[in-house]
Design a protein around this motif. Structure first.
Motif, PDB file in Angstrom:
ATOM      1  N   MET A  67       0.859  -1.186   0.000  1.00  0.00           N
ATOM      2  CA  MET A  67       0.000   0.000   0.000  1.00  0.00           C
ATOM      3  C   MET A  67       0.891   1.230   0.000  1.00  0.00           C
ATOM      4  SD  MET A  67      -3.016   0.950   2.662  1.00  0.00           S
ATOM      5  CE  MET A  67      -4.257   2.161   2.229  1.00  0.00           C
ATOM      6  N   MET A  68       0.780   2.035  -1.038  1.00  0.00           N
ATOM      7  CA  MET A  68       1.524   3.276  -1.136  1.00  0.00           C
ATOM      8  C   MET A  68       0.622   4.391  -0.600  1.00  0.00           C
ATOM      9  SD  MET A  68       2.565   0.931  -3.384  1.00  0.00           S
ATOM     10  CE  MET A  68       1.473   1.017  -4.763  1.00  0.00           C
ATOM     11  N   ILE A  69       1.198   5.237   0.263  1.00  0.00           N
ATOM     12  CA  ILE A  69       0.390   6.230   0.967  1.00  0.00           C
ATOM     13  C   ILE A  69       1.000   7.615   0.817  1.00  0.00           C
ATOM     14  CG2 ILE A  69      -0.493   6.929   3.233  1.00  0.00           C
ATOM     15  CD1 ILE A  69      -0.294   3.960   4.054  1.00  0.00           C
ATOM     16  N   GLY A  70       0.142   8.581   0.519  1.00  0.00           N
ATOM     17  CA  GLY A  70       0.515   9.991   0.529  1.00  0.00           C
ATOM     18  C   GLY A  70       0.032  10.608   1.830  1.00  0.00           C
ATOM     19  N   ARG A  98       6.604  10.021  -5.424  1.00  0.00           N
ATOM     20  CA  ARG A  98       5.182  10.328  -5.299  1.00  0.00           C
ATOM     21  C   ARG A  98       4.607   9.934  -3.938  1.00  0.00           C
ATOM     22  NH1 ARG A  98       0.177   7.741  -8.699  1.00  0.00           N
ATOM     23  NH2 ARG A  98      -1.413   8.961  -7.658  1.00  0.00           N
ATOM     24  N   TRP A  99       5.042   8.806  -3.395  1.00  0.00           N
ATOM     25  CA  TRP A  99       4.487   8.277  -2.157  1.00  0.00           C
ATOM     26  C   TRP A  99       5.405   8.596  -0.987  1.00  0.00           C
ATOM     27  CZ3 TRP A  99      -0.263   7.312  -3.185  1.00  0.00           C
ATOM     28  CH2 TRP A  99      -0.629   6.860  -4.447  1.00  0.00           C
ATOM     29  N   ASP A 100       4.799   8.871   0.156  1.00  0.00           N
ATOM     30  CA  ASP A 100       5.566   9.156   1.368  1.00  0.00           C
ATOM     31  C   ASP A 100       5.922   7.883   2.126  1.00  0.00           C
ATOM     32  OD1 ASP A 100       5.412  12.082   1.216  1.00  0.00           O
ATOM     33  OD2 ASP A 100       3.260  11.766   1.521  1.00  0.00           O
ATOM     34  N   VAL A 101       5.018   6.900   2.079  1.00  0.00           N
ATOM     35  CA  VAL A 101       5.184   5.672   2.848  1.00  0.00           C
ATOM     36  C   VAL A 101       4.702   4.496   1.998  1.00  0.00           C
ATOM     37  CG1 VAL A 101       4.399   4.423   4.909  1.00  0.00           C
ATOM     38  CG2 VAL A 101       4.815   6.865   5.052  1.00  0.00           C
ATOM     39  N   ILE A 102       5.408   3.385   2.102  1.00  0.00           N
ATOM     40  CA  ILE A 102       4.948   2.132   1.505  1.00  0.00           C
ATOM     41  C   ILE A 102       4.806   1.128   2.643  1.00  0.00           C
ATOM     42  CG2 ILE A 102       5.469   0.230  -0.065  1.00  0.00           C
ATOM     43  CD1 ILE A 102       6.965   2.232  -1.810  1.00  0.00           C
ATOM     44  N   GLY A 125      -4.631  12.571   8.215  1.00  0.00           N
ATOM     45  CA  GLY A 125      -3.358  12.889   7.564  1.00  0.00           C
ATOM     46  C   GLY A 125      -3.084  12.065   6.319  1.00  0.00           C
ATOM     47  N   VAL A 126      -3.799  10.945   6.137  1.00  0.00           N
ATOM     48  CA  VAL A 126      -3.646  10.150   4.913  1.00  0.00           C
ATOM     49  C   VAL A 126      -4.482  10.831   3.837  1.00  0.00           C
ATOM     50  CG1 VAL A 126      -4.126   7.945   3.795  1.00  0.00           C
ATOM     51  CG2 VAL A 126      -3.167   7.990   6.106  1.00  0.00           C
ATOM     52  N   THR A 127      -3.824  11.253   2.762  1.00  0.00           N
ATOM     53  CA  THR A 127      -4.534  11.996   1.726  1.00  0.00           C
ATOM     54  C   THR A 127      -4.869  11.143   0.510  1.00  0.00           C
ATOM     55  OG1 THR A 127      -2.445  12.730   0.769  1.00  0.00           O
ATOM     56  CG2 THR A 127      -3.499  14.206   2.373  1.00  0.00           C
ATOM     57  N   VAL A 128      -4.019  10.188   0.184  1.00  0.00           N
ATOM     58  CA  VAL A 128      -4.228   9.374  -1.009  1.00  0.00           C
ATOM     59  C   VAL A 128      -3.478   8.062  -0.808  1.00  0.00           C
ATOM     60  CG1 VAL A 128      -2.244  10.353  -2.251  1.00  0.00           C
ATOM     61  CG2 VAL A 128      -4.162   9.411  -3.544  1.00  0.00           C
ATOM     62  N   SER A 129      -3.976   7.016  -1.452  1.00  0.00           N
ATOM     63  CA  SER A 129      -3.278   5.732  -1.376  1.00  0.00           C
ATOM     64  C   SER A 129      -3.553   4.914  -2.626  1.00  0.00           C
ATOM     65  CB  SER A 129      -3.712   4.942  -0.134  1.00  0.00           C
ATOM     66  OG  SER A 129      -5.034   4.472  -0.276  1.00  0.00           O
ATOM     67  N   GLU A 130      -2.705   3.932  -2.809  1.00  0.00           N
ATOM     68  CA  GLU A 130      -2.870   2.961  -3.895  1.00  0.00           C
ATOM     69  C   GLU A 130      -2.386   1.629  -3.354  1.00  0.00           C
ATOM     70  OE1 GLU A 130      -0.571   2.058  -8.015  1.00  0.00           O
ATOM     71  OE2 GLU A 130      -1.365   4.095  -7.795  1.00  0.00           O
ATOM     72  N   THR A 131      -3.136   0.568  -3.595  1.00  0.00           N
ATOM     73  CA  THR A 131      -2.788  -0.742  -3.069  1.00  0.00           C
ATOM     74  C   THR A 131      -2.659  -1.739  -4.211  1.00  0.00           C
ATOM     75  OG1 THR A 131      -4.006  -0.243  -1.048  1.00  0.00           O
ATOM     76  CG2 THR A 131      -3.441  -2.548  -1.441  1.00  0.00           C
ATOM     77  N   ASN A 132      -1.602  -2.534  -4.163  1.00  0.00           N
ATOM     78  CA  ASN A 132      -1.375  -3.583  -5.148  1.00  0.00           C
ATOM     79  C   ASN A 132      -1.247  -4.921  -4.443  1.00  0.00           C
ATOM     80  OD1 ASN A 132      -1.209  -1.877  -7.465  1.00  0.00           O
ATOM     81  ND2 ASN A 132       0.837  -1.296  -6.813  1.00  0.00           N
ATOM     82  N   LEU A 133      -2.019  -5.915  -4.895  1.00  0.00           N
ATOM     83  CA  LEU A 133      -1.899  -7.264  -4.362  1.00  0.00           C
ATOM     84  C   LEU A 133      -0.600  -7.891  -4.855  1.00  0.00           C
ATOM     85  CD1 LEU A 133      -5.485  -8.704  -4.819  1.00  0.00           C
ATOM     86  CD2 LEU A 133      -4.336  -8.197  -2.674  1.00  0.00           C
TER      87      LEU A 133
END
Length: 143
Positions: A67-70, A98-102, A125-133
């Motif tokens: 999970m990539m998190i902005g 692009r991402w702050d935390v993975i 504080g979490v503004t956006v995320s993307e998750t990959n299985l």
């Protein structure tokens, strides 16, 4: 590290329990040379340790994802601490780009993963995320 060291490390990644004589045969070196190189690489910190992967490591969390998190503003440390407290979180990595935390996630079911993703997205504080299985994993150097 020279080419021989890199080849030695690659062989150890394939089989960290390989006998010195097997490594020597594969690399075309003497056992003494392989032992000396391994000792030197360990002393220099190039080889930080040896590990084993158990069946439990592979099967305890059959559903895995990244999970990539902005993150908004300067709340990174607080969010990383909260993430680390979730049992489904296996690792938290700060990063650049692009991402702050993975975050590495591991759950028993897709439903549990979905609930975890929603819980993380709801954190202040979490503004956006993307998750990959993660569908399959091959360790570096394995064939």
């Amino acid at each position: 590290m020279d080419d021989v060291d890199l080849r030695l490390v690659a062989e150890l990644r394939r089989d960290g329990r390989a006998a010195l004589s097997d490594l020597a045969d594969r690399l075309g070196l003497s056992r003494a040379t392989v032992r000396a190189r391994m000792e030197r690489l360990t002393a220099k910190g190039e080889i930080a340790g040896f590990t084993v992967v158990t069946r439990g490591d592979v099967t305890s969390s059959p559903v895995r994802a990244l999970m990539m998190i902005g993150i908004e503003g300067r709340g990174g440390e607080k969010i990383m601490a909260r993430l680390g407290g979730l049992p489904q979180v296996q690792a938290v990595h700060s990063t650049n780009g692009r991402w702050d935390v993975i975050v590495e996630l591991g759950t028993q079911t897709l439903l549990e993963l979905d609930e975890t993703i929603h819980r993380i997205r709801a954190m202040e504080g979490v503004t956006v995320s993307e998750t990959n299985l993660l569908l399959s994993t091959r360790k570096a150097g394995r064939r």
